[in-house]
Design a protein around this motif. Structure first.
Motif, PDB file in Angstrom:
ATOM      1  N   MET A 185       0.825  -1.207   0.000  1.00 31.09           N
ATOM      2  CA  MET A 185       0.000   0.000   0.000  1.00 31.09           C
ATOM      3  C   MET A 185       0.861   1.259   0.000  1.00 31.09           C
ATOM      4  O   MET A 185       0.551   2.243  -0.687  1.00 31.09           O
ATOM      5  CB  MET A 185      -0.951  -0.006   1.210  1.00 31.09           C
ATOM      6  N   LYS A 186       1.957   1.233   0.752  1.00 28.72           N
ATOM      7  CA  LYS A 186       2.841   2.407   0.779  1.00 28.72           C
ATOM      8  C   LYS A 186       3.510   2.616  -0.572  1.00 28.72           C
ATOM      9  O   LYS A 186       3.663   3.758  -1.039  1.00 28.72           O
ATOM     10  CB  LYS A 186       3.878   2.224   1.888  1.00 28.72           C
ATOM     11  N   ALA A 187       3.923   1.511  -1.208  1.00 25.65           N
ATOM     12  CA  ALA A 187       4.518   1.625  -2.536  1.00 25.65           C
ATOM     13  C   ALA A 187       3.492   2.161  -3.538  1.00 25.65           C
ATOM     14  O   ALA A 187       3.806   3.007  -4.401  1.00 25.65           O
ATOM     15  CB  ALA A 187       5.058   0.277  -2.992  1.00 25.65           C
ATOM     16  N   LEU A 215       3.173   5.380  -6.155  1.00 24.93           N
ATOM     17  CA  LEU A 215       2.856   5.221  -7.573  1.00 24.93           C
ATOM     18  C   LEU A 215       1.692   6.125  -7.975  1.00 24.93           C
ATOM     19  O   LEU A 215       1.705   6.750  -9.052  1.00 24.93           O
ATOM     20  CB  LEU A 215       2.500   3.766  -7.873  1.00 24.93           C
ATOM     21  N   SER A 216       0.659   6.199  -7.130  1.00 24.69           N
ATOM     22  CA  SER A 216      -0.562   6.936  -7.482  1.00 24.69           C
ATOM     23  C   SER A 216      -0.313   8.429  -7.620  1.00 24.69           C
ATOM     24  O   SER A 216      -1.095   9.128  -8.275  1.00 24.69           O
ATOM     25  CB  SER A 216      -1.657   6.684  -6.437  1.00 24.69           C
ATOM     26  N   ASN A 251      -4.617   7.879 -12.134  1.00 18.94           N
ATOM     27  CA  ASN A 251      -5.769   7.180 -12.709  1.00 18.94           C
ATOM     28  C   ASN A 251      -5.606   5.665 -12.552  1.00 18.94           C
ATOM     29  O   ASN A 251      -5.666   4.896 -13.508  1.00 18.94           O
ATOM     30  CB  ASN A 251      -5.936   7.545 -14.189  1.00 18.94           C
ATOM     31  N   THR A 252      -5.373   5.267 -11.317  1.00 20.67           N
ATOM     32  CA  THR A 252      -5.157   3.850 -10.977  1.00 20.67           C
ATOM     33  C   THR A 252      -5.922   3.519  -9.710  1.00 20.67           C
ATOM     34  O   THR A 252      -6.435   4.405  -9.027  1.00 20.67           O
ATOM     35  CB  THR A 252      -3.665   3.551 -10.759  1.00 20.67           C
ATOM     36  N   LEU A 287       7.537  -0.625  -6.082  1.00 22.38           N
ATOM     37  CA  LEU A 287       7.257   0.580  -6.858  1.00 22.38           C
ATOM     38  C   LEU A 287       7.880   0.483  -8.245  1.00 22.38           C
ATOM     39  O   LEU A 287       7.232   0.810  -9.251  1.00 22.38           O
ATOM     40  CB  LEU A 287       7.798   1.804  -6.120  1.00 22.38           C
ATOM     41  N   SER A 288       9.107  -0.014  -8.303  1.00 24.13           N
ATOM     42  CA  SER A 288       9.787  -0.151  -9.591  1.00 24.13           C
ATOM     43  C   SER A 288       9.024  -1.095 -10.510  1.00 24.13           C
ATOM     44  O   SER A 288       8.844  -0.815 -11.713  1.00 24.13           O
ATOM     45  CB  SER A 288      11.218  -0.653  -9.372  1.00 24.13           C
ATOM     46  N   GLY A 289       8.557  -2.229  -9.964  1.00 25.33           N
ATOM     47  CA  GLY A 289       7.813  -3.189 -10.766  1.00 25.33           C
ATOM     48  C   GLY A 289       6.502  -2.620 -11.269  1.00 25.33           C
ATOM     49  O   GLY A 289       6.108  -2.843 -12.435  1.00 25.33           O
TER      50      GLY A 289
END
Length: 809
Positions: free
Chosen positions: A662-664, A668-669, A674-675, A771-773
């Protein structure tokens, strides 16, 4: 309360110490016979007529014991007296004397079961008559009670002799309790002792005279009890009294007497004094002796009509509540297929009572009263006790529940017992069901065991097991003696080990195996769950090829959870014939526990990919137990929007790393607003924490707990993330790939080998790695693995088959 619990446990252990002293130290008393009827609460007619036979001179030097509940002693004593039965020693159920009898009497008779702690000794001869030809479904065929058949099933399997008065009953008992292939005793194709009264008029010759009814037309009404132990359903009593018996009494003639035999709960509350022609069953007589003098039987859904048909007298089925009663109960036979008239009103009942028998029941009697006749009790006692071959006997020939009987000369299929844990909705259960979906269930007979107490709150879970696979529920917890309990505490709570501890633990679990499965023919034992110290020890005590599965990195489990025990795992991985790891990645941690690698085999989890695809086509819906921070409508709106949906599925526990995910995702968001992230879990200690965090987050995070079928949601997702810190394999990763969804997994043992073998993507076990993935996916870099699961399953099945290359010890 704690002191009371300690006293209760001490008393139980003391009783088991007393029992096991005689179990291990005393030889069998060859002239002692022990009876238990209806769990010591009553004395069934079959038992009565066997006891009558044992009054004869050829058994005069035998001692006879009868188990009775403390509050039933007076009733049983008067019943024995009314039946002219003497020299029978009454034993209080669950007392010291009761267990001494179970441990020392050579001959055991029952029409139901014995205490759950009972362990049959070598040399004991157990005869089970059961208590009637079944009309209502039994055993596994009762969906909400199948989980609880363990004690009945094990008693049947223990039995040296099963008495069946017709082939129909034999087939129903064998199939509903899954005895075929497991049962090693002998079936006596013999009449019921109680039914001999219909062929031996002397049994009831004085009853009419004693009651002053020589010239009366006598009817017997024996309806099925509608209540349960916890719900006596006395409302039914008032329906019978006010709406049926009262108008019936008014329409009977003075030449007719209508006797009523209800369940004791109801009989005692009925007021018969207001009736002129209706009377209570005269308790001073044995029920079947009284039935033998009746001109007509009136019943409904009670199987007593199978017995009464021997009299050739009229039978009427008074099924006034047929639709309601059968709504939740299955019958083996459609009532309309029976030759007897079915009535639903008092007027129709009276008409039939006043009409002669006009139906033809020859075919019915031939099918259901096949072996009934005079002298059944005599022949059974001669066969069982005097070892005379006077009964027609039969052995169950086939070891297959799903094919025709094996022909002579064809080797029987081996029986494989697997422990399936709680059958909860988790990866372990999924992997077991996937295995059954992939392997050839006709090659061997497979059975699943589980603790019935664990399934008490969720009994319908048993229905997930394929019908081709049998079940062997474990009916009770372990029953240790005082020394065994001490060894248990020292080993499991204090992590102490010694030869003394090992001696008493081995004795305990070997006896427990004998208690639960000793009557069954088991060829292979597989502790499939790999969790639960008592079950691991229990399966380790099997004297045959044993296998334990390892579904996870157990070193990590030992560090992070309390549901494992290091000494138990070390002993198991050292001593089981085969240790089956579900991926090659968890071989190193397994070896670090056992310091042994030669007994380890890789058996990959099978994957029911087609079932996943079929489930994914179903409608998205929430279940009654579903909890979420969005409504179903809101969820559907998200899934049909242009947002990119990221998803993970796994229980709410620390190793799933939902918090880090969730933190990652929050990071990202910020770059990709728009995710949406969806987290679906079945259970786990972190469910509330996960939900609270999602609710407080500024990012769009949906949490769903308790969803029977998440596949329709998974199919509509765009990207799957396996974020765990450790896993066995991670079947949800395979499920996502089956649906053509791109995936990533943390670079951990378990998924690592699978992902590398199939060209997938691994990321560092960190917030940055996740996050990278996720960023790589958003940029179109990550594609589905598109594994050939048919080929994958074929290899997994080959690996499973290699488990049976271990020969019996």
């Amino acid at each position: 309360m704690k002191i009371q619990q300690i006293r209760k446990k001490y008393k139980k252990c003391s009783l088991m110490s007393y029992y096991t002293h005689y179990y291990y130290q005393s030889s069998l008393h060859n002239k002692d016979i022990f009876f238990e009827s209806k769990n010591s609460a009553d004395l069934g007619p079959n038992m009565i007529y066997l006891l009558k036979e044992l009054q004869h001179s050829e058994y005069s030097d035998y001692r006879i014991f009868l188990s009775v509940l403390k509050n039933k002693k007076e009733y049983i004593f008067s019943l024995l007296k009314s039946c002219n039965l003497s020299n029978i020693h009454l034993v209080e159920a669950n007392s010291k004397q009761y267990y001494k009898c179970l441990a020392t009497c050579k001959y055991l008779f029952t029409d139901t079961t014995f205490a759950q702690a009972f362990v049959k000794k070598e040399g004991q001869i157990l005869t089970n008559t059961w208590h009637g030809t079944p009309l209502k479904c039994m055993g596994r065929e009762v969906q909400d009670r199948a989980y609880a058949i363990g004690n009945v099933q094990r008693t049947l399997l223990y039995s040296d002799y099963l008495v069946y008065p017709n082939d129909y009953m034999k087939e129903k008992m064998v199939d509903s309790y899954m005895l075929r292939g497991l049962y090693q005793g002998t079936i006596l194709c013999e009449g019921y002792p109680r039914n001999s009264v219909f062929y031996e008029p002397e049994y009831g010759k004085d009853i009419r005279k004693e009651l002053g009814i020589e010239k009366k037309q006598v009817f017997m009404y024996m309806p099925t009890w509608r209540g349960t132990i916890t719900n006596k359903n006395t409302s039914h009593l008032y329906v019978v009294e006010d709406f049926y018996l009262t108008p019936l009494d008014q329409q009977l003639t003075d030449d007719q007497i209508f006797y009523v035999k209800l369940h004791p709960f109801m009989q005692s509350e009925m007021d018969f004094s207001k009736y002129r022609h209706i009377r209570p069953f005269p308790e001073q007589y044995e029920s079947y002796a009284f039935l033998s003098i009746c001109d007509c039987l009136v019943t409904d859904y009670s199987s007593v009509f199978y017995d009464f048909a021997n009299s050739r007298n009229k039978i009427i089925l008074f099924a006034y509540d047929e639709a309601e009663y059968l709504k939740d109960r299955g019958l083996y036979v459609d009532l309309k297929s029976l030759p007897f008239p079915i009535v639903k009103t008092v007027e129709d009942l009276v008409r039939e009572l006043n009409s002669p028998k006009t139906y033809e029941d020859g075919a019915f009697i031939k099918e259901y009263c096949t072996y009934d006749g005079p002298g059944a009790a005599k022949r059974i006692c001669q066969q069982v006790i005097l070892n005379q071959s006077v009964c027609v006997t039969e052995k169950l020939r086939s070891s297959s529940r799903n094919s025709q009987d094996a022909s002579d000369g064809i080797e029987e299929k081996p029986n494989v017992l697997l422990y399936g844990s709680s059958l909860d909705k988790n990866g372990l259960t999924t992997s077991l069901l996937n295995l059954f979906d992939a392997i050839d269930l006709n090659k061997r007979n497979y059975y699943v065991s589980f603790s019935q107490f664990v399934l008490k709150k969720a009994p319908l879970r048993v229905g997930m097991i394929p019908k081709e696979v049998g079940i062997l529920p474990i009916a009770s917890d372990i029953n240790p003696t005082l020394k065994e309990k001490l060894a248990h505490v020292l080993y499991f709570k204090w992590n102490k080990d010694s030869k003394w501890i090992e001696k008493y633990l081995n004795r305990l679990y070997e006896r427990e195996w004998q208690k639960n499965f000793g009557g069954a023919k088991i060829d292979y034992a597989i502790e499939y769950a790999g969790y639960g110290k008592d079950m691991i020890k229990l399966y380790q005590s099997f004297h045959g090829p044993r296998c334990i599965f390892v579904h996870n990195d157990m070193v990590k489990e030992l560090k992070t959870k309390t549901n494992q025990h290091a000494l138990t795992l070390q002993s198991a991985y050292q001593n089981y014939d085969t240790v089956a790891v579900v991926t090659k990645d968890i071989i190193p941690p397994t070896v670090s526990i056992s310091q042994r690698e030669d007994n380890i085999k890789v058996v990959n989890n099978c994957h029911a990919y087609q079932a996943v695809r079929d489930k994914a086509l179903k409608e998205i819906q929430f279940d009654d137990i579903t909890v979420s921070n969005v409504t179903l409508a809101e969820l559907v709106e998200y899934l049909h929007s242009d947002r990119k949906i990221l998803i993970t599925i796994g229980r709410f526990s620390s190793e799933k790393n939902h918090m880090m995910l969730m933190k990652a995702y929050e990071r990202l968001s910020q770059e990709y607003p728009n995710t949406c992230l969806i987290i679906i879990g079945g259970y786990g200690p972190l469910a509330d924490e996960t939900m609270n965090y999602a609710n407080s987050s500024k990012a769009d995070i949906i949490v769903i707990k308790g969803l029977q079928n998440p596949m329709p949601i998974l199919k509509r997702a765009d990207f799957f993330v396996l974020s765990s810190t450790y896993e066995g394999l991670g079947l949800t990763l395979l499920e996502a790939d089956s649906l053509g969804i791109p995936t990533i997994s943390t670079d951990i043992p378990g998924p690592r080998g699978f992902v590398k073998d199939h060209g997938g993507v691994l990321v560092e076990v960190s917030e940055d790695g996740l996050l990278s993935g996720m960023k790589d996916f958003m940029e179109g870099i990550i594609q589905p693995m598109n594994v050939d699961y048919e080929k994958y399953n074929q290899e997994a099945v080959k690996q499973f088959e290699r488990l049976f290359e271990v020969h019996r010890r």
